[in-house]
Write a protein that holds these residues in place. Structure first.
Motif, PDB file in Angstrom:
ATOM      1  N   ASP A  17      -0.398   1.401  -0.416  1.00  0.00           N
ATOM      2  CA  ASP A  17      -0.780   0.639  -1.604  1.00  0.00           C
ATOM      3  C   ASP A  17      -0.170  -0.653  -2.023  1.00  0.00           C
ATOM      4  O   ASP A  17      -0.934  -1.338  -2.467  1.00  0.00           O
ATOM      5  CB  ASP A  17      -0.434   1.513  -2.683  1.00  0.00           C
ATOM      6  N   SER A  18       0.986  -0.827  -1.214  1.00  0.00           N
ATOM      7  CA  SER A  18       1.546  -2.253  -1.649  1.00  0.00           C
ATOM      8  C   SER A  18       0.849  -3.360  -0.877  1.00  0.00           C
ATOM      9  O   SER A  18       1.118  -4.650  -1.139  1.00  0.00           O
ATOM     10  CB  SER A  18       3.089  -2.249  -1.271  1.00  0.00           C
ATOM     11  N   LEU A  19       0.089  -3.090   0.194  1.00  0.00           N
ATOM     12  CA  LEU A  19      -0.704  -3.990   0.857  1.00  0.00           C
ATOM     13  C   LEU A  19      -1.979  -4.273   0.316  1.00  0.00           C
ATOM     14  O   LEU A  19      -2.857  -5.376   0.808  1.00  0.00           O
ATOM     15  CB  LEU A  19      -1.057  -3.657   2.379  1.00  0.00           C
ATOM     16  N   ASN A  20      -2.470  -3.704  -0.744  1.00  0.00           N
ATOM     17  CA  ASN A  20      -3.480  -3.913  -1.521  1.00  0.00           C
ATOM     18  C   ASN A  20      -3.883  -5.715  -2.268  1.00  0.00           C
ATOM     19  O   ASN A  20      -2.663  -5.835  -2.769  1.00  0.00           O
ATOM     20  CB  ASN A  20      -4.108  -3.137  -2.366  1.00  0.00           C
ATOM     21  N   GLY A  21      -4.721  -6.111  -1.770  1.00  0.00           N
ATOM     22  CA  GLY A  21      -4.836  -7.632  -2.301  1.00  0.00           C
ATOM     23  C   GLY A  21      -4.203  -8.396  -1.532  1.00  0.00           C
ATOM     24  O   GLY A  21      -4.417  -9.734  -1.492  1.00  0.00           O
ATOM     25  N   LEU A  22      -3.671  -8.365  -0.310  1.00  0.00           N
ATOM     26  CA  LEU A  22      -2.928  -9.291   0.848  1.00  0.00           C
ATOM     27  C   LEU A  22      -3.937  -9.166   1.714  1.00  0.00           C
ATOM     28  O   LEU A  22      -4.714  -8.668   2.128  1.00  0.00           O
ATOM     29  CB  LEU A  22      -1.751  -8.679   1.148  1.00  0.00           C
TER      30      LEU A  22
END
Length: 87
Positions: A17-22
């Motif tokens: 989830d913390s990689l979304n948008g990267l």
């Protein structure tokens, strides 16, 4: 820090989830002394680089600091685009 060249990008429909948008880029590390191309790896783009750009990469905890998220599972971040080399 390391110097590399962006040679491609990665599309991942399922990721942590913390990689979304990267933006994930494939980078080829460069040996500036010998002019050789070394290994390829994936780095998160923090500066809007594109394919063919020569870039500065940071790794480890510094890569996570560049994202301002110390919990993100990132080991390499692109933190600069090199306009010109000075010898």
């Amino acid at each position: 820090m390391m110097i590399g060249r962006v040679i491609g990008n990665i599309w991942a429909t399922r990721k942590e989830d913390s990689l979304n948008g990267l933006k994930l880029m494939i980078v080829q590390r460069l040996d500036t002394v010998n002019g050789e191309s070394l290994e390829n790896f994936v780095a998160v783009d923090c500066v809007g680089s594109g394919i063919g750009d020569k870039v500065l990469i940071t790794t480890g905890s510094s890569a996570r600091k560049a994202l301002r998220n110390p919990e993100s599972p990132v080991d390499a971040s692109i933190v600069g685009i090199i306009d010109e080399d000075k010898d």
